[in-house]
Write a protein that holds these residues in place. Structure first.
Motif, PDB file in Angstrom:
ATOM      1  N   GLU A  10       0.758  -1.172  -0.038  1.00 17.44           N
ATOM      2  CA  GLU A  10      -0.150  -0.052  -0.012  1.00 17.44           C
ATOM      3  C   GLU A  10       0.813   1.413  -0.023  1.00 17.44           C
ATOM      4  O   GLU A  10       0.528   2.269  -0.672  1.00 17.44           O
ATOM      5  CB  GLU A  10      -0.827   0.054   1.193  1.00 17.44           C
ATOM      6  N   ARG A  11       1.934   1.385   0.884  1.00 17.76           N
ATOM      7  CA  ARG A  11       2.822   2.534   0.704  1.00 17.76           C
ATOM      8  C   ARG A  11       3.397   2.936  -0.651  1.00 17.76           C
ATOM      9  O   ARG A  11       3.393   3.974  -0.816  1.00 17.76           O
ATOM     10  CB  ARG A  11       3.760   2.258   1.720  1.00 17.76           C
ATOM     11  N   LYS A  62       2.239   1.931  -3.456  1.00 21.67           N
ATOM     12  CA  LYS A  62       1.262   2.506  -4.372  1.00 21.67           C
ATOM     13  C   LYS A  62       0.729   3.825  -4.062  1.00 21.67           C
ATOM     14  O   LYS A  62       0.740   4.875  -4.949  1.00 21.67           O
ATOM     15  CB  LYS A  62      -0.145   1.625  -4.296  1.00 21.67           C
ATOM     16  N   ARG A  63       0.575   4.230  -2.800  1.00 18.38           N
ATOM     17  CA  ARG A  63       0.376   5.842  -2.612  1.00 18.38           C
ATOM     18  C   ARG A  63       1.388   6.521  -2.717  1.00 18.38           C
ATOM     19  O   ARG A  63       1.048   7.685  -3.173  1.00 18.38           O
ATOM     20  CB  ARG A  63       0.130   5.416  -0.836  1.00 18.38           C
ATOM     21  N   LYS A  64       2.781   6.223  -2.563  1.00 17.84           N
ATOM     22  CA  LYS A  64       3.773   7.173  -2.984  1.00 17.84           C
ATOM     23  C   LYS A  64       3.657   7.495  -4.552  1.00 17.84           C
ATOM     24  O   LYS A  64       3.732   8.481  -4.824  1.00 17.84           O
ATOM     25  CB  LYS A  64       5.114   6.424  -2.761  1.00 17.84           C
ATOM     26  N   GLU A  87       0.491   9.902  -5.416  1.00 21.90           N
ATOM     27  CA  GLU A  87       0.747  11.010  -4.822  1.00 21.90           C
ATOM     28  C   GLU A  87       1.555  11.836  -5.641  1.00 21.90           C
ATOM     29  O   GLU A  87       1.370  12.877  -5.963  1.00 21.90           O
ATOM     30  CB  GLU A  87       1.013  10.916  -3.506  1.00 21.90           C
ATOM     31  N   TRP A 115      -4.907   2.609 -10.138  1.00 25.02           N
ATOM     32  CA  TRP A 115      -4.685   3.165  -8.849  1.00 25.02           C
ATOM     33  C   TRP A 115      -5.007   4.601  -8.514  1.00 25.02           C
ATOM     34  O   TRP A 115      -5.505   4.787  -7.265  1.00 25.02           O
ATOM     35  CB  TRP A 115      -3.121   2.996  -8.603  1.00 25.02           C
ATOM     36  N   TYR A 122      -7.905   5.717  -5.860  1.00 28.80           N
ATOM     37  CA  TYR A 122      -7.478   6.547  -4.826  1.00 28.80           C
ATOM     38  C   TYR A 122      -8.469   7.815  -4.876  1.00 28.80           C
ATOM     39  O   TYR A 122      -8.745   8.318  -3.850  1.00 28.80           O
ATOM     40  CB  TYR A 122      -6.159   7.117  -4.998  1.00 28.80           C
ATOM     41  N   ALA A 152      -7.353   6.259   0.564  1.00 26.32           N
ATOM     42  CA  ALA A 152      -6.300   5.375   0.890  1.00 26.32           C
ATOM     43  C   ALA A 152      -6.902   3.734   0.786  1.00 26.32           C
ATOM     44  O   ALA A 152      -6.347   2.977   0.615  1.00 26.32           O
ATOM     45  CB  ALA A 152      -5.597   5.632   2.145  1.00 26.32           C
ATOM     46  N   LEU A 199      -6.579   1.765  -2.212  1.00 27.52           N
ATOM     47  CA  LEU A 199      -5.200   0.796  -2.607  1.00 27.52           C
ATOM     48  C   LEU A 199      -4.758  -0.144  -1.752  1.00 27.52           C
ATOM     49  O   LEU A 199      -4.030  -1.190  -1.977  1.00 27.52           O
ATOM     50  CB  LEU A 199      -4.107   2.114  -2.276  1.00 27.52           C
TER      51      LEU A 199
END
Length: 174
Positions: free
Chosen positions: A6-7, A9-11, A14, A40, A44, A49, A52
């Motif tokens: 998840e981290r 994907k989030r990075k 963003e 993704w 999002y 969050a 994701l």
């Protein structure tokens, strides 16, 4: 298929949303397809969050039918509908649509996985009633003779091939 945490994907999402890098170049640098990154980003945007995170869910027939109705009513793509309903695999919507067209709403219901619980009783062939050779016709006897000759020739050829393989294997060893 590679699984991403998840981290990660989030990075990437963003970075994509902030405009520091485009989805194609960002995906290329990380070895992803840009369509994956776009999914993704869409998840999002729609669900935050939570979009994701890994999701293991089974959808009932009513939900699947509601997704298909929305798809047809608003003329959306599978990817757009998947993002709206937080469905992780847009391809499954196409499978649902084909099932619906083939068998209606009943075909959208999940089918139980695995085989049957009870082992079926073996069906034994009925034994052939032996017939005396004197009672058989000439054609039947000739057909059986032809079959037996062919079987004999086949077995001889098979034996010759096995012997040839053994001979080749012995030559390779020695």
């Amino acid at each position: 298929m590679t699984k991403y945490d998840e981290r990660f994907k989030r990075k990437l999402v963003e970075q994509c949303l902030s405009g520091t890098a485009g989805p194609k170049s960002l995906a290329r640098t990380h070895g992803l397809s840009h369509s994956q990154l776009r999914r993704w980003v869409a998840a999002y945007r729609s669900h935050g969050a939570a979009g994701l995170r890994k999701k293991f869910s089974h959808y009932d027939a009513e939900f699947r039918y509601a997704v298909l109705q929305r798809l047809w009513r608003d003329e959306l793509s599978y990817t757009q509908v998947a993002a709206l309903f937080d469905i992780r695999s847009p391809g499954s919507i196409g499978v649902w649509e084909r099932r619906y067209h083939a068998g209606g709403v009943d075909a959208l219901a999940s089918k139980p996985r695995g085989g049957s619980r009870k082992m079926a009783a073996p069906i034994s062939p009925e034994p052939a009633i032996p017939v005396d050779d004197a009672q058989r016709s000439r054609e039947e006897l000739l057909a059986e003779l032809e079959y037996l000759r062919a079987e004999n020739d086949y077995l001889k050829k098979l034996d010759a091939l096995i012997q040839a393989k053994k001979l080749v294997a012995q030559k390779k060893r020695g």
